[in-house]
Write a protein that holds these residues in place. Structure first.
Motif, PDB file in Angstrom:
ATOM      1  N   LYS A  50       0.821  -1.217   0.000  1.00 31.55           N
ATOM      2  CA  LYS A  50       0.000   0.000   0.000  1.00 31.55           C
ATOM      3  C   LYS A  50       0.853   1.265   0.000  1.00 31.55           C
ATOM      4  CE  LYS A  50      -3.693  -2.330   2.467  1.00 31.55           C
ATOM      5  NZ  LYS A  50      -4.293  -2.523   3.794  1.00 31.55           N
ATOM      6  N   GLY A  51       2.148   1.114   0.250  1.00 28.81           N
ATOM      7  CA  GLY A  51       3.060   2.256   0.228  1.00 28.81           C
ATOM      8  C   GLY A  51       4.212   2.052   1.188  1.00 28.81           C
ATOM      9  N   THR A  52       5.417   2.317   0.684  1.00 28.78           N
ATOM     10  CA  THR A  52       6.609   2.165   1.507  1.00 28.78           C
ATOM     11  C   THR A  52       7.654   3.194   1.105  1.00 28.78           C
ATOM     12  OG1 THR A  52       8.173   0.566   2.439  1.00 28.78           O
ATOM     13  CG2 THR A  52       7.791   0.442   0.050  1.00 28.78           C
ATOM     14  N   ILE A  53       8.729   3.239   1.833  1.00 23.05           N
ATOM     15  CA  ILE A  53       9.828   4.163   1.557  1.00 23.05           C
ATOM     16  C   ILE A  53      10.606   3.656   0.349  1.00 23.05           C
ATOM     17  CG2 ILE A  53      11.991   5.108   2.469  1.00 23.05           C
ATOM     18  CD1 ILE A  53      10.713   4.867   5.299  1.00 23.05           C
ATOM     19  N   PRO A  54      10.775   4.484  -0.680  1.00 20.86           N
ATOM     20  CA  PRO A  54      11.537   4.054  -1.853  1.00 20.86           C
ATOM     21  C   PRO A  54      12.957   3.653  -1.459  1.00 20.86           C
ATOM     22  CG  PRO A  54      10.453   6.157  -2.268  1.00 20.86           C
ATOM     23  CD  PRO A  54      10.299   5.865  -0.801  1.00 20.86           C
ATOM     24  N   GLY A  55      13.409   2.521  -1.984  1.00 22.38           N
ATOM     25  CA  GLY A  55      14.748   2.051  -1.679  1.00 22.38           C
ATOM     26  C   GLY A  55      14.821   1.141  -0.474  1.00 22.38           C
ATOM     27  N   SER A  56      13.709   1.016   0.263  1.00 25.62           N
ATOM     28  CA  SER A  56      13.703   0.099   1.407  1.00 25.62           C
ATOM     29  C   SER A  56      13.524  -1.325   0.901  1.00 25.62           C
ATOM     30  CB  SER A  56      12.583   0.462   2.388  1.00 25.62           C
ATOM     31  OG  SER A  56      11.302   0.219   1.809  1.00 25.62           O
ATOM     32  N   ILE A  57      13.921  -2.275   1.751  1.00 26.72           N
ATOM     33  CA  ILE A  57      13.652  -3.673   1.450  1.00 26.72           C
ATOM     34  C   ILE A  57      12.598  -4.159   2.425  1.00 26.72           C
ATOM     35  CG2 ILE A  57      15.964  -4.079   0.516  1.00 26.72           C
ATOM     36  CD1 ILE A  57      16.577  -5.636   3.139  1.00 26.72           C
ATOM     37  N   GLY A  58      11.841  -5.150   2.027  1.00 21.14           N
ATOM     38  CA  GLY A  58      10.793  -5.673   2.884  1.00 21.14           C
ATOM     39  C   GLY A  58      11.167  -7.014   3.479  1.00 21.14           C
ATOM     40  N   ILE A  59      11.213  -7.058   4.792  1.00 23.22           N
ATOM     41  CA  ILE A  59      11.369  -8.323   5.510  1.00 23.22           C
ATOM     42  C   ILE A  59      10.354  -8.272   6.656  1.00 23.22           C
ATOM     43  CG2 ILE A  59      12.859  -9.884   6.794  1.00 23.22           C
ATOM     44  CD1 ILE A  59      15.286  -8.611   5.457  1.00 23.22           C
ATOM     45  N   PRO A  60       9.232  -8.994   6.522  1.00 23.97           N
ATOM     46  CA  PRO A  60       8.218  -8.954   7.572  1.00 23.97           C
ATOM     47  C   PRO A  60       8.783  -9.344   8.933  1.00 23.97           C
ATOM     48  CG  PRO A  60       7.356 -10.021   5.612  1.00 23.97           C
ATOM     49  CD  PRO A  60       8.831  -9.836   5.390  1.00 23.97           C
ATOM     50  N   TYR A  61       8.255  -8.713   9.954  1.00 23.80           N
ATOM     51  CA  TYR A  61       8.764  -8.914  11.322  1.00 23.80           C
ATOM     52  C   TYR A  61       8.722 -10.371  11.745  1.00 23.80           C
ATOM     53  CZ  TYR A  61       4.000  -9.256  13.256  1.00 23.80           C
ATOM     54  OH  TYR A  61       2.728  -9.643  13.553  1.00 23.80           O
ATOM     55  N   THR A  62       7.804 -11.147  11.192  1.00 28.22           N
ATOM     56  CA  THR A  62       7.699 -12.558  11.551  1.00 28.22           C
ATOM     57  C   THR A  62       8.778 -13.406  10.880  1.00 28.22           C
ATOM     58  OG1 THR A  62       6.119 -12.871   9.748  1.00 28.22           O
ATOM     59  CG2 THR A  62       5.213 -12.464  11.966  1.00 28.22           C
ATOM     60  N   GLU A  63       9.502 -12.832   9.917  1.00 32.09           N
ATOM     61  CA  GLU A  63      10.506 -13.583   9.162  1.00 32.09           C
ATOM     62  C   GLU A  63      11.943 -13.121   9.397  1.00 32.09           C
ATOM     63  OE1 GLU A  63       9.515 -13.436   5.007  1.00 32.09           O
ATOM     64  OE2 GLU A  63       7.422 -13.979   5.375  1.00 32.09           O
ATOM     65  N   VAL A  64      12.131 -11.957   9.999  1.00 35.41           N
ATOM     66  CA  VAL A  64      13.460 -11.352  10.052  1.00 35.41           C
ATOM     67  C   VAL A  64      14.490 -12.226  10.768  1.00 35.41           C
ATOM     68  CG1 VAL A  64      13.183  -9.903  12.116  1.00 35.41           C
ATOM     69  CG2 VAL A  64      14.668  -9.144  10.258  1.00 35.41           C
ATOM     70  N   ALA A  65      14.103 -12.919  11.817  1.00 31.37           N
ATOM     71  CA  ALA A  65      15.067 -13.747  12.548  1.00 31.37           C
ATOM     72  C   ALA A  65      15.565 -14.921  11.704  1.00 31.37           C
ATOM     73  CB  ALA A  65      14.459 -14.258  13.856  1.00 31.37           C
ATOM     74  N   MET A  66      14.780 -15.327  10.702  1.00 29.12           N
ATOM     75  CA  MET A  66      15.181 -16.426   9.818  1.00 29.12           C
ATOM     76  C   MET A  66      15.924 -15.922   8.580  1.00 29.12           C
ATOM     77  SD  MET A  66      11.623 -18.587   9.949  1.00 29.12           S
ATOM     78  CE  MET A  66      10.645 -17.128   9.619  1.00 29.12           C
ATOM     79  N   ARG A  67      15.892 -14.612   8.357  1.00 27.64           N
ATOM     80  CA  ARG A  67      16.456 -14.046   7.127  1.00 27.64           C
ATOM     81  C   ARG A  67      17.600 -13.073   7.408  1.00 27.64           C
ATOM     82  NH1 ARG A  67      11.281 -12.068   3.747  1.00 27.64           N
ATOM     83  NH2 ARG A  67      12.961 -11.255   2.442  1.00 27.64           N
ATOM     84  N   MET A  68      18.284 -13.253   8.521  1.00 26.99           N
ATOM     85  CA  MET A  68      19.340 -12.310   8.876  1.00 26.99           C
ATOM     86  C   MET A  68      20.535 -12.388   7.934  1.00 26.99           C
ATOM     87  SD  MET A  68      19.103 -11.592  12.964  1.00 26.99           S
ATOM     88  CE  MET A  68      20.004 -12.983  13.528  1.00 26.99           C
ATOM     89  N   ASP A  69      20.602 -13.434   7.106  1.00 26.05           N
ATOM     90  CA  ASP A  69      21.641 -13.483   6.080  1.00 26.05           C
ATOM     91  C   ASP A  69      21.488 -12.321   5.104  1.00 26.05           C
ATOM     92  OD1 ASP A  69      19.237 -14.836   5.323  1.00 26.05           O
ATOM     93  OD2 ASP A  69      20.297 -15.864   3.698  1.00 26.05           O
ATOM     94  N   GLU A  70      20.266 -11.833   4.912  1.00 24.20           N
ATOM     95  CA  GLU A  70      20.013 -10.687   4.043  1.00 24.20           C
ATOM     96  C   GLU A  70      20.496  -9.372   4.664  1.00 24.20           C
ATOM     97  OE1 GLU A  70      15.975 -10.731   2.364  1.00 24.20           O
ATOM     98  OE2 GLU A  70      15.923 -12.872   2.887  1.00 24.20           O
ATOM     99  N   LEU A  71      20.831  -9.421   5.950  1.00 24.99           N
ATOM    100  CA  LEU A  71      21.313  -8.249   6.674  1.00 24.99           C
ATOM    101  C   LEU A  71      22.828  -8.295   6.892  1.00 24.99           C
ATOM    102  CD1 LEU A  71      18.489  -8.187   9.389  1.00 24.99           C
ATOM    103  CD2 LEU A  71      18.506  -7.070   7.132  1.00 24.99           C
ATOM    104  N   GLY A  72      23.473  -9.299   6.310  1.00 26.28           N
ATOM    105  CA  GLY A  72      24.921  -9.418   6.408  1.00 26.28           C
ATOM    106  C   GLY A  72      25.419 -10.410   7.432  1.00 26.28           C
ATOM    107  N   CYS A  73      24.521 -11.185   8.031  1.00 25.65           N
ATOM    108  CA  CYS A  73      24.915 -12.188   9.017  1.00 25.65           C
ATOM    109  C   CYS A  73      25.141 -13.540   8.329  1.00 25.65           C
ATOM    110  CB  CYS A  73      23.822 -12.344  10.077  1.00 25.65           C
ATOM    111  SG  CYS A  73      23.477 -10.842  11.012  1.00 25.65           S
ATOM    112  N   LYS A  74      25.888 -14.393   9.013  1.00 26.81           N
ATOM    113  CA  LYS A  74      26.094 -15.763   8.537  1.00 26.81           C
ATOM    114  C   LYS A  74      25.244 -16.692   9.385  1.00 26.81           C
ATOM    115  CE  LYS A  74      30.733 -15.090   6.781  1.00 26.81           C
ATOM    116  NZ  LYS A  74      32.151 -15.392   6.956  1.00 26.81           N
TER     117      LYS A  74
END
Length: 142
Positions: A50-74
């Motif tokens: 419905k609208g977001t900040i241009p240039g932001s990436i979307g990682i829903p709060y329910t998924e972020v702990a499983m997707r921390m590789d996208e944030l530079g973690c191993k």
């Protein structure tokens, strides 16, 4: 119903996790041009489209702990629950606004699993304040 109440939350603390840095719109705009930073929309996909900040990436709060590789973690080594986030990017997190609990809940999960709180920057104003200031948004499928 006020615009804040429609977010179905409660007023969030300015610093939801010890070590997290609160930021404003200018900080978010600067982060969008910083190769060591990611601006992360932690809202559910239905809100993001419905609208977001241009240039932001979307990682829903329910998924972020499983997707921390996208944030530079191993990913954690076998038998470990903690991620190696020694080379993590700075994360500028936001959700719907000052009463939205989504990004604070994500930050709690991130830090629990090894992401350093000192690399999290919280834009509590979120989309409510961003829209109120008339800043640019993008809509659609991502």
């Amino acid at each position: 119903m006020t615009p804040c109440a429609k977010n179905k939350g409660w007023l969030q603390p300015l610093i939801p996790i010890k070590g997290v840095t609160p930021v404003d719109e200018i900080d978010v705009l600067n982060a969008l041009n910083d190769k060591d930073s990611l601006v992360v929309d932690m809202r559910v996909v239905d809100d993001r489209v419905k609208g977001t900040i241009p240039g932001s990436i979307g990682i829903p709060y329910t998924e972020v702990a499983m997707r921390m590789d996208e944030l530079g973690c191993k990913k954690p080594a076998a038998g470990s629950t903690k991620w190696d986030c020694s080379k993590a990017k700075k994360v500028y997190a936001f959700c719907n606004g000052p009463v939205c609990p989504q990004s604070p809940m994500a930050m709690a999960a991130m830090t629990r699993d090894g992401f350093p709180a000192t690399k999290i920057y919280y834009y509590r104003g979120g989309m409510l304040d961003w829209d109120a200031l008339g800043l640019t948004t993008v809509k659609g499928e991502f």
